[in-house]
Design a protein around this motif. Structure first.
Motif, mmCIF file in Angstrom:
data_model
loop_
_atom_site.group_PDB
_atom_site.id
_atom_site.type_symbol
_atom_site.label_atom_id
_atom_site.label_comp_id
_atom_site.label_asym_id
_atom_site.label_seq_id
_atom_site.Cartn_x
_atom_site.Cartn_y
_atom_site.Cartn_z
ATOM 1 N N LEU A 1 3.263 2.854 -3.140
ATOM 2 C CA LEU A 1 4.264 1.822 -2.877
ATOM 3 C C LEU A 1 5.485 1.952 -3.785
ATOM 4 O O LEU A 1 6.440 1.200 -3.649
ATOM 5 C CB LEU A 1 3.629 0.437 -3.034
ATOM 6 N N GLY A 2 5.430 2.902 -4.745
ATOM 7 C CA GLY A 2 6.598 3.212 -5.567
ATOM 8 C C GLY A 2 6.738 2.416 -6.837
ATOM 9 O O GLY A 2 7.778 2.503 -7.497
ATOM 10 N N PHE A 3 5.704 1.638 -7.227
ATOM 11 C CA PHE A 3 5.882 0.806 -8.425
ATOM 12 C C PHE A 3 4.626 0.807 -9.300
ATOM 13 O O PHE A 3 3.998 -0.215 -9.501
ATOM 14 C CB PHE A 3 6.251 -0.632 -8.042
ATOM 15 N N VAL B 1 8.414 4.343 -9.923
ATOM 16 C CA VAL B 1 7.487 4.919 -10.892
ATOM 17 C C VAL B 1 6.254 5.350 -10.125
ATOM 18 O O VAL B 1 5.665 4.540 -9.401
ATOM 19 C CB VAL B 1 7.112 3.907 -11.994
ATOM 20 N N VAL B 2 5.887 6.630 -10.233
ATOM 21 C CA VAL B 2 4.791 7.161 -9.420
ATOM 22 C C VAL B 2 3.720 7.799 -10.306
ATOM 23 O O VAL B 2 3.935 8.087 -11.477
ATOM 24 C CB VAL B 2 5.307 8.193 -8.386
ATOM 25 N N PHE C 1 11.220 -9.440 -6.576
ATOM 26 C CA PHE C 1 10.812 -8.047 -6.717
ATOM 27 C C PHE C 1 9.661 -7.695 -5.774
ATOM 28 O O PHE C 1 9.110 -6.598 -5.850
ATOM 29 C CB PHE C 1 10.434 -7.745 -8.171
ATOM 30 N N GLY C 2 9.293 -8.626 -4.903
ATOM 31 C CA GLY C 2 8.366 -8.346 -3.816
ATOM 32 C C GLY C 2 7.019 -7.806 -4.247
ATOM 33 O O GLY C 2 6.327 -8.391 -5.076
ATOM 34 N N PHE C 3 6.631 -6.660 -3.654
ATOM 35 C CA PHE C 3 5.334 -6.064 -3.941
ATOM 36 C C PHE C 3 5.169 -5.739 -5.423
ATOM 37 O O PHE C 3 4.059 -5.792 -5.961
ATOM 38 C CB PHE C 3 5.153 -4.783 -3.118
ATOM 39 N N CYS C 4 6.263 -5.382 -6.067
ATOM 40 C CA CYS C 4 6.191 -5.059 -7.494
ATOM 41 C C CYS C 4 5.745 -6.278 -8.299
ATOM 42 O O CYS C 4 4.871 -6.179 -9.175
ATOM 43 C CB CYS C 4 7.548 -4.560 -7.982
#
Length: 384
Positions: free
Chosen positions: A195-197, A238-239, A283-286
């Motif tokens: 999801l990128g975070f 951040v992955v 920041f939603g899903f993060c």
């Protein structure tokens, strides 16, 4: 009325524990499956490799620094595009002498005479670093040869600001409480990464764009976590890269592991103030992952104490008598593990239980140290 309130608080407390440890990871994994993506990276065969600097803050690491040098020189990365920067935080055991005795021009030693703490060292070392990508590591963390290439290939994507590698513990084999916990954390990290975070990097092996590094306050305790969250706050991804592997020794006992866990606990509560904007729903899903993976996890010792106190008020009911016995049994197992001089003295089947209770006891100690300002910024290693 008091009984009803105690019953409700007991259920809510254990409900929050179940949410952060069980339900949240499941919801995250489902979200990653529906909306996540695999990272798209360019083949390094057709792209110019970035200039890389590995940065290590060291305090009295003479026992491992020679091995760290050998491990670094064995990395599969062009010598003309790589440097190792080691900042000594007041070492007085011969660490600096070993580093200065190394004739390889890729090694840059910065000898700071006064011991001030890791983040102060990193801030000063980073001011001297001229590279595209910086890899943060520890003196006792040994990389596999392909680890650096595996990390830096993600930076072909301009949205990626930070990449975490995977840290394995020596002498573990996956049967200890800590080993099982790391596997569980790896599952969560993979979902977050899609999801990128990724919420927090492995401090012994992660890479960050040099342009995104920002000097943190000298009192910062968990700089790897705060740096990661600041990258997310600035809109970068951040992955997690499981192929970038490194190893470091496991602590020899639960008591030794507590030293590290208490510091991390204090640092986590401190980090809330340094990364508070990411808790906002915008920041939603993060934000969802930050609350579920970290904030509520850090509050589990508070939930455990609430549940125990409420349990004591409800002892007239047989169900709560049994619940109290279960909680006390967990505490006794943890005390046994803590007093053991070696993890091998504790049966395998009880190690996850003891690890859960000891980890949360460490978080509670960390919370108290944070509240009373007694956690030192200089670090102490657990025996390994």
């Amino acid at each position: 009325m008091l009984i009803q309130i105690a019953n409700l608080v007991f259920l809510l407390s254990w409900g929050m524990i179940a949410y952060t440890y069980v339900l949240f990871p499941v919801l995250l994994a489902l979200s990653a499956r529906m909306w996540g993506r695999k990272p798209v990276v360019e083949s390094q065969a057709h792209a110019e490799l970035p200039r890389v600097a590995m940065v290590v803050a060291a305090y009295n690491e003479v026992a491992v620094i020679r091995e760290k040098l050998r491990n670094t020189f064995a990395l599969d990365y062009p010598a003309d595009r790589f440097k190792l920067y080691v900042g000594s935080d007041g070492s007085d055991d011969g660490t600096v002498e070993v580093l200065k005795g190394c004739n390889d021009l890729r090694v840059v030693t910065l000898d700071f005479k006064e011991r001030r703490g890791k983040i102060s060292v990193l801030n000063e070392v980073m001011a001297a670093v001229d590279a595209d990508v910086v890899i943060m590591s520890d003196a006792n963390t040994m990389f596999e040869p392909e680890a650096v290439r595996s990390l830096v290939r993600h930076f072909s994507d301009p949205l990626v600001g930070c990449v975490s590698g995977e840290l394995h513990l020596e002498r573990d084999g996956g049967v200890s409480g800590e080993g099982i916990y790391w596997k569980y954390e790896g599952w969560i990290k993979r979902s977050e990464s899609r999801l990128g975070f990724l919420i927090g990097c492995n401090g012994g092996i992660f890479a960050i764009r040099r342009s995104l590094y920002e000097a943190l306050p000298p009192s910062t305790l968990v700089e790897d976590f705060v740096l990661t969250m600041r990258v997310l706050e600035r809109g970068h991804q951040v992955v997690f890269e499981p192929e970038a592997r490194a190893t470091e020794p496991a602590c020899i006992s639960a008591k030794a592991e507590m030293v590290r866990k208490v510091r991390i606990g204090a640092g986590g509560f401190q980090a809330l103030g340094l990364t508070a904007p990411l808790l906002h729903p915008r920041f939603g899903f993060c934000a969802f992952a930050y609350w579920g993976h970290k904030v509520l996890r850090w509050l589990v010792p508070v939930f455990l104490i609430q549940a125990l106190l409420c349990n004591l008020l409800l002892l007239e009911m047989p169900m709560f008598q049994a619940a109290l016995l279960v909680q006390l049994a967990g505490g006794l197992v943890a005390g046994w593990a803590y007093r053991s001089t070696s993890e091998q003295a504790v049966p395998r089947w009880v190690r996850p239980i003891s690890y859960f209770y000891l980890m949360n006891f460490a978080l509670l100690c960390g919370l108290l140290r944070f509240l009373f300002g007694t956690q030192r910024v200089t670090w102490e290693r657990g025996a390994r």
